[in-house]
Design a protein around this motif. Structure first.
Motif, PDB file in Angstrom:
ATOM      1  N   GLU A 317     -13.753 -15.441   8.253  1.00 13.29           N
ATOM      2  CA  GLU A 317     -12.715 -16.509   7.385  1.00 13.29           C
ATOM      3  C   GLU A 317     -11.230 -15.979   7.376  1.00 13.29           C
ATOM      4  O   GLU A 317     -10.926 -16.048   7.229  1.00 13.29           O
ATOM      5  CB  GLU A 317     -13.875 -16.513   6.483  1.00 13.29           C
ATOM      6  N   MET A 318     -11.768 -14.550   6.535  1.00 11.41           N
ATOM      7  CA  MET A 318     -10.127 -13.898   6.486  1.00 11.41           C
ATOM      8  C   MET A 318      -9.182 -14.273   7.283  1.00 11.41           C
ATOM      9  O   MET A 318      -8.269 -14.343   7.586  1.00 11.41           O
ATOM     10  CB  MET A 318      -9.992 -12.367   6.344  1.00 11.41           C
ATOM     11  N   THR A 320      -9.796 -16.095  10.480  1.00 10.52           N
ATOM     12  CA  THR A 320      -9.425 -17.716  10.957  1.00 10.52           C
ATOM     13  C   THR A 320      -9.487 -19.112  10.095  1.00 10.52           C
ATOM     14  O   THR A 320      -8.988 -19.931  10.550  1.00 10.52           O
ATOM     15  CB  THR A 320     -10.865 -17.861  12.386  1.00 10.52           C
ATOM     16  N   GLY A 321      -9.849 -18.601   9.032  1.00 11.93           N
ATOM     17  CA  GLY A 321      -9.636 -19.532   8.093  1.00 11.93           C
ATOM     18  C   GLY A 321     -11.383 -20.605   7.687  1.00 11.93           C
ATOM     19  O   GLY A 321     -11.020 -21.296   7.346  1.00 11.93           O
TER      20      GLY A 321
ATOM     21  N   ARG B  40     -30.654 -15.218  -8.125  1.00 15.51           N
ATOM     22  CA  ARG B  40     -31.529 -15.543  -9.494  1.00 15.51           C
ATOM     23  C   ARG B  40     -32.226 -16.339  -9.602  1.00 15.51           C
ATOM     24  O   ARG B  40     -32.822 -15.895 -10.917  1.00 15.51           O
ATOM     25  CB  ARG B  40     -29.728 -16.188 -10.340  1.00 15.51           C
TER      26      ARG B  40
ATOM     27  N   GLU C  32     -24.004 -16.393  -5.919  1.00 11.90           N
ATOM     28  CA  GLU C  32     -22.782 -16.610  -7.112  1.00 11.90           C
ATOM     29  C   GLU C  32     -23.198 -18.026  -7.604  1.00 11.90           C
ATOM     30  O   GLU C  32     -23.942 -19.104  -7.038  1.00 11.90           O
ATOM     31  CB  GLU C  32     -21.608 -16.724  -6.579  1.00 11.90           C
ATOM     32  N   ARG C  36     -20.366 -23.262 -11.845  1.00 14.81           N
ATOM     33  CA  ARG C  36     -20.015 -22.132 -12.954  1.00 14.81           C
ATOM     34  C   ARG C  36     -18.693 -21.287 -12.703  1.00 14.81           C
ATOM     35  O   ARG C  36     -18.359 -20.895 -13.616  1.00 14.81           O
ATOM     36  CB  ARG C  36     -20.945 -21.871 -14.178  1.00 14.81           C
ATOM     37  N   LYS C  39     -15.224 -18.943  -6.084  1.00 13.49           N
ATOM     38  CA  LYS C  39     -14.473 -18.166  -5.030  1.00 13.49           C
ATOM     39  C   LYS C  39     -13.081 -18.270  -4.775  1.00 13.49           C
ATOM     40  O   LYS C  39     -13.450 -18.930  -4.979  1.00 13.49           O
ATOM     41  CB  LYS C  39     -15.449 -17.592  -4.707  1.00 13.49           C
ATOM     42  N   MET C  41     -10.534 -19.178  -2.951  1.00 17.68           N
ATOM     43  CA  MET C  41     -10.963 -19.531  -1.138  1.00 17.68           C
ATOM     44  C   MET C  41      -9.615 -18.443  -0.312  1.00 17.68           C
ATOM     45  O   MET C  41      -8.617 -17.272  -1.391  1.00 17.68           O
ATOM     46  CB  MET C  41     -10.148 -20.193  -0.941  1.00 17.68           C
ATOM     47  N   PHE C  42      -9.260 -17.289   0.511  1.00 10.62           N
ATOM     48  CA  PHE C  42      -9.165 -16.948   1.602  1.00 10.62           C
ATOM     49  C   PHE C  42      -7.354 -17.751   1.941  1.00 10.62           C
ATOM     50  O   PHE C  42      -7.408 -19.066   1.553  1.00 10.62           O
ATOM     51  CB  PHE C  42      -9.456 -16.496   2.690  1.00 10.62           C
ATOM     52  N   ARG C  44      -6.315 -18.009   4.089  1.00  6.79           N
ATOM     53  CA  ARG C  44      -6.521 -19.112   5.739  1.00  6.79           C
ATOM     54  C   ARG C  44      -7.021 -20.088   5.561  1.00  6.79           C
ATOM     55  O   ARG C  44      -7.726 -20.457   6.621  1.00  6.79           O
ATOM     56  CB  ARG C  44      -6.513 -17.736   6.405  1.00  6.79           C
ATOM     57  N   PHE C  45      -7.987 -20.110   3.902  1.00  6.04           N
ATOM     58  CA  PHE C  45      -8.964 -21.031   3.805  1.00  6.04           C
ATOM     59  C   PHE C  45      -8.174 -22.583   4.754  1.00  6.04           C
ATOM     60  O   PHE C  45      -7.332 -23.335   4.458  1.00  6.04           O
ATOM     61  CB  PHE C  45      -9.368 -21.480   2.682  1.00  6.04           C
ATOM     62  N   LYS C  46      -9.291 -23.155   5.275  1.00  8.77           N
ATOM     63  CA  LYS C  46      -8.577 -24.337   5.933  1.00  8.77           C
ATOM     64  C   LYS C  46      -9.473 -24.983   5.637  1.00  8.77           C
ATOM     65  O   LYS C  46     -10.592 -26.202   5.375  1.00  8.77           O
ATOM     66  CB  LYS C  46      -9.062 -24.696   7.091  1.00  8.77           C
TER      67      LYS C  46
END
Lengths: 542, 318, 152
Positions: A317-318, A320-321, B40, C32, C36, C39, C41-42, C44-46
């Motif tokens: 994901e880093m 290519t997204g 968890r 996770e 609540r 995370k 997002m990176f 490049r998150f689409k």
């Protein structure tokens, strides 16, 4: 190459050959091409069968003045791809001889040909619809098909009626014939048929007598879509076919068009492609391992595998997204460069993954129950593998080192230092061993490719800015996907979209061998054997 | 009159205990599986998610009770009850403490096995009555499995009976005042736990409900409260098996400092934990391998063990 | 003899597996607690496609060239434009149907003015199909309304 040419007189000796062509392998992926008459096809196929050629692919092409069946034969040990064409000018009901008794893998290809084109294969044992519903009255891949199939609701109602009728017919026949026999529909809604596969099991108690896989529930006709879209627009479809190992499919399609255009990607892009594909292969194998153990009843390894897979997906994901349906490769390069921080993650991941593999070996491979469940189950002999055209880890579990990355190397794989793991067991346990060994090899490749990656642009100089026009011709390009030989047969006519794009997907051939692996096993083994084939249904149904 | 009142009171207590206990066990199972699987588990409803199972049980109560088409309605209705009721009966003789036992019968051990052997009839009825092919396969598997595993279960506990010279569970516990029998009979303990796992349809022996093969096996067609009863009876069965294992092998209520019932419950819950730990580690056996395992491994081993025990007892006597 | 060794190795393998699971039991959970804990997002998150807000003008950069409409493989973009008084095209309407969009980012790559981007938003559920049709100009219209002085 001269050696092969000299040796190939046997192929056509004494047969009516309409034309023969010597191809340049590097240009379009074929060594030789023959156009032969309908009558000599079966004789030719028998010759190929006796010399251990496997039927790689069968594509039907609808030309304006004739239908053409293109059979591809190839060898495992020494690559020699022969394209055999048979033509029939009858445009309404073209007849061709069947090869399904010579190559059992041809069975499904021929049914698909009937399904899509209305081509009739004489003496085929079971020429019915394969991917489309049984009630469909259309042949959607014909060039004159305009998409007028009536409303969806009517189709569905007709299908229900048809299936009810079939069920009554079958049950009546059974009542008369076998008093104690038992039919079970395993799927399409079943926890372990991996998506929407339906297995019609003919049981005696718990023992499986026969298996009939019914596929096509997620059929979207990507091949038809390819004919409607231009070359660039079709790229997102690749991630939707094999969604577990989408990078290899990206590689296959982009590599095919690059081969047809005669261009090369930039060196940096080659390395990015290889390491991302290998990471994706590991992710695919991990998903297989987890779900396979789930099929066998152990739930915990599933979560460990998904933990590891999550690391890979984060890295991808880093880069290519996207996390699953990658659309990352472009003609002449890739979409994005390597981001900062990916190298550190990869360096941390590789030793962690190697440690995990040791845990998997203790938890799974050494376990007595796992061994009991997988050893000598679902045996697929070498001859059966040849007959069905099985490839990938399933073939390597028969002890045959056929891997496209070594057999016909593409991209920078010749520079990489890796091995092809093979195991002689022929059973599901050997398939497990092959896949686990492949994870190790893929880690090696990814490590090397990342370390050797040169600086430079991520797109080649000649990379087309818009959708390219591929020159007229026929091209074949194959890559090793996580499931085996993924090849594409492209007939281009110089326009903006393909004339025909046949997808030779690995699981298709692998799954067709299921019924021969299953006979005599128990219901519990059905899931064990089916799981070991590692099917991804959207890739089979396309 | 007094006796009758005592029995009724204990029955109410037992039913209440069974319900609460199975809720706790489900919670424990979720937590154990979650921790093993790097998750968890339930966190927010109640203290550490303790009330999550209670909420799920409420949801289950609110569901519609369905009779599937063409099912055998009487059997379909009776099956969950028949699988649950015998397990309750088995509570009659479990010695939770020195005097904490409802009816200290002199054939207590046999009574437990007699009752627990009945519960598979409910499972088979469920499989038959559902008119579902998967359920039928599950029911058939269940019968084969129960018949096979009853034998090593009894044979392995026979060693204990020989050593304690009584079928009365409190006598057996009393015989372990100094040394728990697990130290003297480790093989019998392993055989007992294995067969108890199989009897209570837990992984690796959960073939009647093998969800990856038979969808949900014998309870494919059950939903709502009826499914809940099957669920509770499975967990209660696990608990009963653990209690019997505690009484037979782990010294029952004997232990320093704490009172007897606390020791007993701690030991029983530890056995339950081991059972869960096994479940979340191992894959499932195939039905034929399962029965082969019982007849070719467990039964010869337990016979061998009985001979050894008998010889040792005879030699010690002289 | 192999009968007995088989039993022993089998038993031993089961124990070894149980040791592995016990080891993992004392590790930190990797999951996770999603709603609540969120995370980031990176980069490049689409996410869903949306217009880039130009830093200088505060407006979008679309010049209505329709290249994105032509490249879109799933035909999910509707674009309406009108010729203004200055002979240039002005964007009148730009809608994307997310029931069709496959987030392939071909439109973003083809855009000559870099007017499109992937948003980082990922909690965008919808209850009906009409909610899935996203009007890209809506935030810009609202901004215009608020920034313009209220007429007396």
């Amino acid at each position: 190459m001269t050696q092969t040419q000299n040796d190939t007189h046997w192929i056509t000796e004494g047969l009516t050959v309409e034309s023969a062509l010597e191809h340049v392998y590097a240009k379009n992926g074929f060594h030789q091409e023959f156009v032969i008459s309908k009558d000599s096809l079966r004789e030719l196929a028998q010759r190929f069968r006796s010399r251990e050629y496997f039927l790689e692919c069968l594509s039907v092409v609808d030309y304006p003045d004739h239908f053409e069946c293109c059979y591809q034969f190839n060898r495992w040990d020494k690559i020699h791809r022969v394209l055999v064409k048979v033509r029939n000018p009858d445009k309404t009901h073209p007849h061709f001889p069947t090869l399904s008794d010579i190559y059992e893998g041809a069975n499904w290809y021929e049914r698909e040909g009937y399904d899509f084109f209305g081509v009739i294969f004489d003496n085929h044992p079971h020429l019915t619809r394969l991917l489309l519903p049984e009630t469909a009255k259309i042949h959607p891949m014909r060039k004159d098909f305009k998409g007028d199939s009536g409303t969806d609701v009517e189709d569905v109602l007709a299908l229900i009626e048809y299936e009810d009728h079939q069920y009554e017919k079958v049950s009546q026949e059974l009542k008369n014939k076998y008093q104690k026999d038992y039919f079970i529909n395993m799927g399409p809604q079943h926890p372990s048929t991996h998506g929407v596969l339906r297995l019609l099991l003919h049981l005696d108690g718990e023992r499986v007598l026969e298996t009939y896989p019914v596929i096509g529930y997620s059929h979207r006709d990507h091949e038809r879509m390819a004919e409607y879209k231009n070359y660039l627009q079709f790229t997102p479809n690749m991630g939707r076919m094999d969604y577990v190992g989408a990078m290899s499919f990206n590689f296959g399609y982009i590599g095919l068009i690059e081969k047809a255009l005669g261009m090369a990607p930039s060196p940096r892009a080659e390395y990015i492609r290889v390491f991302s594909t290998e990471l994706n292969r590991i992710a695919s194998h991990l998903l297989w391992l987890g779900t396979y153990l789930l099929d066998l009843g152990a739930m915990t390894p599933f979560f460990y595998c998904f933990d590891d897979r999550e690391n890979i997906l984060d890295m991808l994901e880093m880069l290519t997204g996207e996390r699953l349906t990658y659309n990352f490769f472009r003609f002449g390069g890739v979409a994005y460069d390597v981001p900062e921080g990916l190298g550190d993650q990869l360096k941390a991941f590789i030793p962690k993954m190697r440690g995990r593999l040791k845990d998997y070996k203790i938890l799974i491979e050494k376990n007595i129950i796992f061994m009991k469940r997988t050893k000598e189950i679902g045996v697929l002999t070498k001859d059966q593998a040849l007959s069905y055209g099985v490839t990938g880890p399933m073939l390597r579990a028969c002890g045959i080192a056929y891997d496209i990355r070594k057999a016909e190397p593409y991209s920078i794989y010749p520079e990489m230092n890796f091995e092809i793991p093979t195991f002689p067991g022929c059973d599901t346990f050997a398939r497990y061993q092959v896949r686990l060994a492949e994870i190790e090899q893929s880690l090696r490749i990814a490590e090397q490719a990342f370390a050797k990656m040169p600086e430079g642009p991520i797109k080649g100089e000649k990379a087309p800015k818009v959708s390219p026009k591929v020159p007229a011709g026929e091209f074949y390009f194959a890559v090793e996907s996580a499931r085996g030989h993924y090849g594409e047969y492209l007939v281009a006519n110089g326009s903006a979209n393909p004339y025909r794009l046949k997808q030779r997907t690995p699981s298709y051939a692998n799954l067709s061998s299921l019924s021969s692996m299953l006979s005599g096993h128990l219901v519990a083994d059905v899931v064990a054997v089916l799981g070991s084939t590692d099917v991804v249904m959207p890739e089979i149904d396309r | 009159m007094n006796e009758l009142f005592r029995i009724i009171l204990s029955l109410v207590i037992v039913i209440g205990f069974v319900l609460i206990n199975s809720l706790v066990l489900v919670w424990l199972e979720r937590k154990v599986s979650a921790r093993i699987q790097l998750r968890r588990g339930p966190l927010y409803v109640g203290w550490f998610g303790l009330l999550q199972t209670f909420a799920d049980a409420l949801k289950m109560l609110g569901k519609e009770l369905i009779f599937p088409k063409n099912c055998d309605k009487v059997l379909y209705f009776l099956a969950p009850i028949l699988s649950f009721a015998p397990v309750l009966g088995a509570f009659l003789v479990i010695p939770f403490g020195q005097h904490l036992v409802i009816q200290d019968l002199n054939i207590g051990l046999l009574l437990v096995f007699a009752f627990s052997g009945l519960s598979f009839i409910g499972i088979f009825m469920a499989g038959w009555a559902s008119n579902n092919k998967y359920s039928l396969l599950g029911g058939m598997r269940s019968v084969a499995q129960n018949i096979s595993y009853e034998i090593p279960l009894l044979l392995s506990s026979l060693n204990i009976v020989m050593m304690a010279k009584s079928f009365r569970l409190s006598d057996i516990v009393r015989a372990q005042a100094h040394v728990p029998f697990i130290l003297l009979q480790p093989l019998a303990f392993i055989i007992f736990i294995t067969s108890a796992l199989a009897e209570s349809n837990r992984t690796p022996f959960d073939i009647p409900e093998a969800e990856s093969e038979l969808v949900a096996g014998f309870h494919t067609e059950y939903s709502g409260l009826r499914f809940g009863i099957f669920f509770i009876s499975e967990y209660t069965y696990v608990f009963i098996s653990s209690c019997v294992a505690t009484a037979l092998f782990l010294g029952g209520s004997h232990g320093p400092f704490l009172s007897g019932w606390a020791w007993f419950l701690m030991k029983a819950y530890f056995v339950v934990f081991v059972v869960m730990w096994v479940r979340w580690t191992l894959p499932r056996l195939r039905s034929d391998q399962l029965i082969t395992f019982a007849w070719k491994v467990l039964i010869p081993l337990s016979l061998f063990n009985i001979i050894c025990t008998a010889l040792a007892l005879q030699l010690l006597k002289q | 003899m192999s009968y007995i060794t088989n039993i022993f190795t089998g038993f031993w393998s089961v124990l070894a597996g149980m040791v592995v699971t016990l080891k993992y039991m004392f590790r930190k959970p990797v999951t996770e607690v999603y709603p609540r804990v969120k995370k980031p997002m990176f980069p490049r998150f689409k996410g869903p496609t949306s217009f880039v807000v130009d830093e200088k003008t505060g407006d979008h950069r679309c010049i209505s060239c329709e290249l994105c409409v032509k490249i879109c493989p799933s035909l999910c973009i509707t674009l309406e434009k009108e010729r203004g008084e200055d002979k240039k095209f002005h964007l009148k309407e730009y809608k994307v149907d997310y029931t069709l969009c496959s987030l392939c980012s071909l439109c973003i790559e083809v855009c000559p003015t870099d007017a499109l981007t992937h948003a980082k938003d990922y909690e965008i559920p919808a209850l009906s199909q009409s909610e899935m049709i996203n009007d890209f100009l809506k935030p810009f219209r609202e901004k215009q309304k608020t920034s313009q002085p209220v007429a007396p």
